[in-house]
Design a protein around this motif. Structure first.
Motif, PDB file in Angstrom:
ATOM      1  N   GLU A   1       7.665  -5.315 -10.126  1.00  0.00           N
ATOM      2  CA  GLU A   1       8.723  -4.861 -11.039  1.00  0.00           C
ATOM      3  C   GLU A   1       9.775  -4.049 -10.292  1.00  0.00           C
TER       4      GLU A   1
ATOM      5  N   ASN B   1       6.882 -14.467 -10.672  1.00  0.00           N
ATOM      6  CA  ASN B   1       5.455 -14.184 -10.583  1.00  0.00           C
ATOM      7  C   ASN B   1       5.248 -12.828  -9.899  1.00  0.00           C
ATOM      8  N   TYR B   2       4.406 -11.996 -10.492  1.00  0.00           N
ATOM      9  CA  TYR B   2       4.191 -10.685  -9.867  1.00  0.00           C
ATOM     10  C   TYR B   2       3.451 -10.771  -8.537  1.00  0.00           C
TER      11      TYR B   2
ATOM     12  N   GLU C   1      -4.218  -6.581  -9.928  1.00  0.00           N
ATOM     13  CA  GLU C   1      -3.153  -7.262 -10.668  1.00  0.00           C
ATOM     14  C   GLU C   1      -2.156  -6.245 -11.230  1.00  0.00           C
ATOM     15  N   LYS C   2      -2.660  -5.138 -11.762  1.00  0.00           N
ATOM     16  CA  LYS C   2      -1.770  -4.084 -12.270  1.00  0.00           C
ATOM     17  C   LYS C   2      -0.911  -3.527 -11.142  1.00  0.00           C
TER      18      LYS C   2
ATOM     19  N   TYR D   1      -0.042  -5.077  -8.267  1.00  0.00           N
ATOM     20  CA  TYR D   1       0.953  -6.081  -7.882  1.00  0.00           C
ATOM     21  C   TYR D   1       2.089  -6.144  -8.901  1.00  0.00           C
ATOM     22  N   LYS D   2       1.758  -6.039 -10.175  1.00  0.00           N
ATOM     23  CA  LYS D   2       2.797  -6.108 -11.207  1.00  0.00           C
ATOM     24  C   LYS D   2       3.762  -4.926 -11.083  1.00  0.00           C
ATOM     25  N   LYS D   3       3.225  -3.717 -10.893  1.00  0.00           N
ATOM     26  CA  LYS D   3       4.097  -2.531 -10.766  1.00  0.00           C
ATOM     27  C   LYS D   3       4.988  -2.626  -9.533  1.00  0.00           C
TER      28      LYS D   3
ATOM     29  N   VAL E   1       8.985 -10.329 -15.242  1.00  0.00           N
ATOM     30  CA  VAL E   1       7.951 -10.357 -14.219  1.00  0.00           C
ATOM     31  C   VAL E   1       6.654 -10.654 -14.966  1.00  0.00           C
ATOM     32  N   LYS E   2       5.987 -11.734 -14.573  1.00  0.00           N
ATOM     33  CA  LYS E   2       4.777 -12.110 -15.299  1.00  0.00           C
ATOM     34  C   LYS E   2       3.845 -12.918 -14.416  1.00  0.00           C
ATOM     35  N   LYS E   3       2.631 -13.106 -14.906  1.00  0.00           N
ATOM     36  CA  LYS E   3       1.673 -13.955 -14.204  1.00  0.00           C
ATOM     37  C   LYS E   3       2.074 -15.402 -14.478  1.00  0.00           C
TER      38      LYS E   3
END
Length: 174
Positions: A76, A120-121, A68-69, A71-73, A99-101
């Motif tokens: 972004e 969504n990330y 998840e980290k 995918y978020k990076k 950018v969020k879940k």
């Protein structure tokens, strides 16, 4: 379900295949004498390295947190790129974006009250053309709240092959 590879000597365990920017990667776990878990891309796999102390316990939750980290990076960076590209293309942009879940089937949403796009990330699983399409789609909601003929005309003007991306995203909300 875990699948051990021939590379037994390196403690490599293939967990599953995941998508990043539209490409498939094997997700693998390796154990080393380290204090902090890490994640890196190594050729065609995503290598998660966990401390040896985690070797005999269920580590799926830890791997999911690391994914998840990641995918978020990636999201972004990719969304920033797509937002700037679309701003230059259309000549306007929202006040803000985040950018969020989000709920599983929601990829993006434009709030007309806040003039803000939420994305969504998990968008990081799709290739850049799909990401560009989702961002363009949300920008167009700034002019048209619903999917009118004029809404689709703007989409088609800037992305003539948009239907290909619509098909990829069937069943998702954006």
């Amino acid at each position: 379900e875990y699948e051990i590879s021939c590379e037994e000597k390196s403690n490599y365990t293939k967990i599953k295949t995941v998508k990043v920017l539209g490409k498939n990667y094997d997700l693998a776990v390796n154990y080393k004498k380290i204090a902090v878990p890490s994640l890196e891309f190594v050729s065609n796999k995503i290598q998660v390295t966990l401390p040896v102390k985690f070797k005999n316990i269920e580590n799926a939750d830890l791997v999911n947190i690391l994914m998840e980290k990641m995918y978020k990076k990636i999201a972004e960076k990719e969304i920033e790129r797509a937002m700037e590209k679309t701003r230059l293309l259309l000549g306007y942009a929202p006040e803000d974006y985040e950018v969020k879940k989000m709920a599983n089937n929601i990829m993006a949403h434009f709030s007309s009250e806040e003039q803000k796009i939420s994305i969504n990330y998990n968008i990081a699983k799709y290739d850049r053309n799909v990401i560009d399409y989702i961002v363009l789609h949300e920008f167009c909601h700034m002019k048209y709240k619903i999917h009118t003929k004029n809404f689709w005309k703007i989409i088609a003007k800037y992305m003539p092959s948009y239907e290909r991306y619509e098909n990829i995203l069937k069943g998702l909300s954006y």
